[in-house]
Design an enzyme around this catalytic site. Structure first.
Site, mmCIF file in Angstrom:
data_model
loop_
_atom_site.group_PDB
_atom_site.id
_atom_site.type_symbol
_atom_site.label_atom_id
_atom_site.label_comp_id
_atom_site.label_asym_id
_atom_site.label_seq_id
_atom_site.Cartn_x
_atom_site.Cartn_y
_atom_site.Cartn_z
ATOM 1 N N THR A 131 0.831 -1.206 0.000
ATOM 2 C CA THR A 131 0.000 0.000 0.000
ATOM 3 C C THR A 131 0.862 1.251 0.000
ATOM 4 O OG1 THR A 131 -1.596 -1.288 1.252
ATOM 5 C CG2 THR A 131 -1.997 1.074 1.113
ATOM 6 N N LYS B 5 5.246 10.609 20.807
ATOM 7 C CA LYS B 5 5.314 11.527 21.969
ATOM 8 C C LYS B 5 3.915 11.864 22.468
ATOM 9 C CE LYS B 5 8.967 13.836 19.411
ATOM 10 N NZ LYS B 5 9.161 15.077 18.626
ATOM 11 N N ARG C 66 -2.319 4.900 7.200
ATOM 12 C CA ARG C 66 -2.574 3.551 7.743
ATOM 13 C C ARG C 66 -2.366 3.621 9.242
ATOM 14 N NH1 ARG C 66 -0.574 -2.164 5.577
ATOM 15 N NH2 ARG C 66 -2.257 -1.623 4.165
#
Ligand code: CP
Length: 357
Positions: free
Chosen positions: A52, A80, A101
């Site tokens: 992908t 973070k 994704r």
């Protein structure tokens, strides 16, 4: 701003138009080499990918555009604690279009709400994978010569297999489609596909435990991997992982013009010896994914020139039901309201992950 979060965001006419564009790109690649000059695609991959991400990047480069992005969450500021919405707002400053994704179901939806550029869902947890479906549609069209009047077998992990969910949503809108659902009981389709799509649209389907029993009637066999990363306990995965293996012997039971698809990666659910069978279309399918992503980028960038603000109907939304899906984006995203909508079947479903609440 037009995005692609679910394959249902596009009409059948739009899907057919993307297929036509992809076929034109295949026939006349030179006509497209600079169509995205000076445009940037951002690929935000919080989960591993080969096809992908790299087909999106190849697609943009072949259109004359550029690519920025990251391939793992640990190299982004998500590590973070930065939220999906903030990340989407930031990338809107740097790119013209983004593909995301994410392991969290509903993350691309949250990103699209915050972004000011088109967002493409490149796979969210076990939920949806609409651009894989674009690759699947072009492959079925090219291999079978049609998208109507087909018996399609879906085999393996139908519960967590996001590619299966999006493919059923897409193919259910073509005429004469029948599904054979081949899986262990523990990995059957989730309710939001059986109730909201198959039952709602009166699509004929058969539940089957045996691949051998299903094979002779199929025009298309869509194999899937049992996905270790979606299981909470390793013991269940170990018990189910070899449920279905397609091999040369089993291929003898299939029609001579059946085609075998697999979104890939495979582990061992298709023997490598099947690769030499002309009916094995899964590597051609991966190539088709690049052409369809080229067509998709062109469409979304074109529509972004004259963005239309789509009003989301929230009349059937409620805010007093808590989503219990631990993989839903609402479990980690800062100050995201718990929201559910009432479906036509009288069931409340989380607006992010579609699980019943
Ligand atoms: N089919 C698919 O989504 O493959 P990747 O995970 O390699 O992107």
């Amino acid at each position: 701003m037009r995005s692609l979060i679910s394959i249902l965001d596009f009409s059948v006419e739009e899907l057919d138009s993307l297929i036509s564009t992809a076929k034109d790109i295949i026939a006349h690649p030179d006509a497209y080499w600079d169509r995205c000059a000076h445009k940037k695609l951002a690929t935000l991959f919080f989960e591993p990918s080969t096809r992908t991400r790299l087909s999106f990047e190849a697609a943009m480069l072949e259109l004359g555009g550029s690519v920025i992005g990251f391939s793992q969450a640990s190299s982004s500021s998500a590590s973070k604690g930065e939220s999906m919405a903030d990340t989407a707002k930031i990338l809107s400053c740097y790119a013209d279009i983004m593909a995301i994704r994410h392991p969290r179901e509903g993350a691309p939806y949250v990103a699209a709400k915050a972004a000011s550029i088109p967002v493409i869902n490149a796979g969210d947890g076990g939920h949806n994978h609409p651009t894989q479906t674009l690759a699947d549609l072009l492959t079925i069209s090219r291999e079978m010569g049609r998208l109507q009047d087909l018996t399609i077998g879906l085999c393996g992990d139908l519960k967590y297999g996001r590619t299966v969910h999006s493919l059923i949503e897409a193919m259910s809108r073509y005429t004469g489609i029948r599904f054979v659902l081949i899986s262990p009981e523990e990995l059957e389709l989730p309710g939001y596909i059986t109730e909201n799509v198959l039952d709602k649209e009166n699509i004929p389907y058969q539940v089957c435990r045996s691949l051998e029993e299903a094979l002779p009637q199929l025009d298309v066999l869509y194999m899937t991997r049992i996905q270790q990363e979606r299981f909470d306990d390793l013991e269940t995965y170990e018990r189910l992982k070899n449920s279905y293996v397609l091999n040369v012997e089993k291929m003898k039971l299939a029609k001579q013009n059946m085609c075998v698809l697999h979104p890939l990666p495979r582990v061992n659910e298709i023997s490598v010896l099947v690769d030499d069978d002309p009916r094995a279309a899964y590597f051609r399918q991966a190539l088709n994914g690049k052409y369809m992503r080229m067509a998709l980028i062109l469409k979304l960038l074109e529509e972004a020139k004259n963005p239309v603000k789509a009003a989301e109907t929230k009349d059937n939304w409620v805010y007093d039901r808590i989503c219990t899906n631990p993989k839903c984006i609402c479990k980690i995203e800062q100050e995201l309201p718990q929201a559910a909508k009432l479906t036509e079947q009288g069931v409340y479903r989380c607006v992010y992950c579609e699980q019943e609440v």
